[in-house]
Design an enzyme around this catalytic site. Structure first.
Site, mmCIF file in Angstrom:
data_model
loop_
_atom_site.group_PDB
_atom_site.id
_atom_site.type_symbol
_atom_site.label_atom_id
_atom_site.label_comp_id
_atom_site.label_asym_id
_atom_site.label_seq_id
_atom_site.Cartn_x
_atom_site.Cartn_y
_atom_site.Cartn_z
ATOM 1 N N ARG A 123 0.586 -1.854 -11.953
ATOM 2 C CA ARG A 123 1.624 -2.666 -12.589
ATOM 3 C C ARG A 123 2.162 -1.905 -13.793
ATOM 4 O O ARG A 123 1.404 -1.493 -14.669
ATOM 5 C CB ARG A 123 1.005 -4.006 -13.023
ATOM 6 N N GLU A 148 3.529 -0.261 2.806
ATOM 7 C CA GLU A 148 3.775 -1.636 3.234
ATOM 8 C C GLU A 148 5.208 -1.809 3.724
ATOM 9 O O GLU A 148 6.072 -0.963 3.496
ATOM 10 C CB GLU A 148 3.491 -2.611 2.086
#
Length: 320
Positions: A196, A118
């Site tokens: 996460r 990204e």
């Protein structure tokens, strides 16, 4: 096919705020809207057209009907009929969790998904707002695991203070987090796979700690200390300025004070414009659409010419 706008898909997040509605005019009444998915082929969150003849049609239905005329022959060859890019605007009122994303091979074997490379373009940032990108010192697997056990991971994080216009490239495996007070545009592979690893012991609205992906992340994380993330790019006025070029997308920066015409018949790719400042009218042979700050449009690969009419705007141009 004319330039297409899509209905934003709004996502409430524990860390979200109100800038998407206040600054970008997204139709949200929530005070924890964290993401606006502008252009998505993610299963369960496929974008729908908001303008013109195809209003209400899904992105997937258009791809099925138009195929290479919409995506480009080379894009179809690489990705089939799955739209390969996910476009978002993100508002972080609070710090996001510290996280990372797997590469293609790992994501395919574990989740039957693409990996998630990204990039971020900072649109607005509160005073002293920052991002976490990578480690601030050489790291080992053992030291990392110990930092999780002792809850000292933040001591090893690299903090980058940011202002509007700053751009970052986040390759797979790189540990990262968007800091509180940052509004940004995100361009990424079509994937919603996130590992996460630290969440500040926050609880969701039901009072539960959010799931961590400690074990999954261990095989995906890049422990090497690197400084390859901040993007240096030209900001020449009324020109196409390359920003990022990777196997998954190419992004250019356009700061325009007057009209621009581009011949794109040989591009063999769709073209996406994200407006990050000002407004413009963008047209091809089949029609035109107005785009303003916080909006995104998709032009089909069979466009021969793209005309941008403006008296002032900043655009991110994304292709494959």
């Amino acid at each position: 096919m004319y330039p297409l706008k899509f209905q934003p898909i709004l996502k409430e997040r524990l860390w979200g705020g109100t800038k998407l509605s206040e600054q970008l005019n997204k139709p949200s009444r929530s005070d924890i809207t964290g993401e606006s998915w502008e252009l998505s082929g993610v299963q369960g969150d496929v974008s729908e057209v908001a303008n013109g003849e195809y209003k209400g049609s899904s992105l997937n239905a258009l791809i099925e009907h138009w195929g290479p005329d919409l995506l480009g022959k080379s894009v179809i060859e690489r990705f089939g009929k799955e739209f390969p890019i996910l476009i978002k605007f993100i508002d972080a009122k609070q710090d996001l969790s510290i996280q990372l994303h797997p590469h293609d091979e790992l994501a395919k074997s574990r989740h039957n998904s693409f990996g998630k490379t990204e990039m971020w373009y900072v649109m607005d940032a509160d005073k002293d707002a920052n991002l976490i990108v990578g480690f601030n010192q050489p790291m080992t697997r053992e030291k990392y695991v110990e930092s999780l056990e002792k809850k000292t991971l933040l001591e090893y994080m690299n903090y980058e203070k940011v202002t509007a216009g700053d751009t970052f490239f986040i390759n797979t495996g790189k540990i990262h987090a968007i800091g509180a007070g940052v509004l940004l545009a995100e361009i990424q592979q079509t994937s919603d796979i996130t590992y996460r690893v630290y969440d500040f012991d926050r609880r969701d609205k039901e009072g539960n700690l959010r799931e961590l992906h400690t074990d999954l992340a261990l095989d995906a994380i890049d422990f090497e200390q690197k400084s390859d993330f901040k993007v240096s790019y030209d900001r020449a006025i009324d020109k196409v300025n390359p920003m990022v070029s990777c196997p998954y997308f190419k992004t250019n920066f356009l700061q325009l004070t007057t009209d621009m015409k581009q011949e794109v018949g040989s591009r063999d790719s769709f073209t996406i414009y994200m407006c990050v400042e000002g407004k413009a009218e963008i047209s091809n042979e089949a029609g035109s659409v107005t785009i303003k700050r916080g909006e995104t449009i998709l032009l089909p690969a069979n466009s021969e010419t793209i005309q941008i009419q403006t008296s002032g705007c900043k655009l991110l141009e994304v292709t494959l």
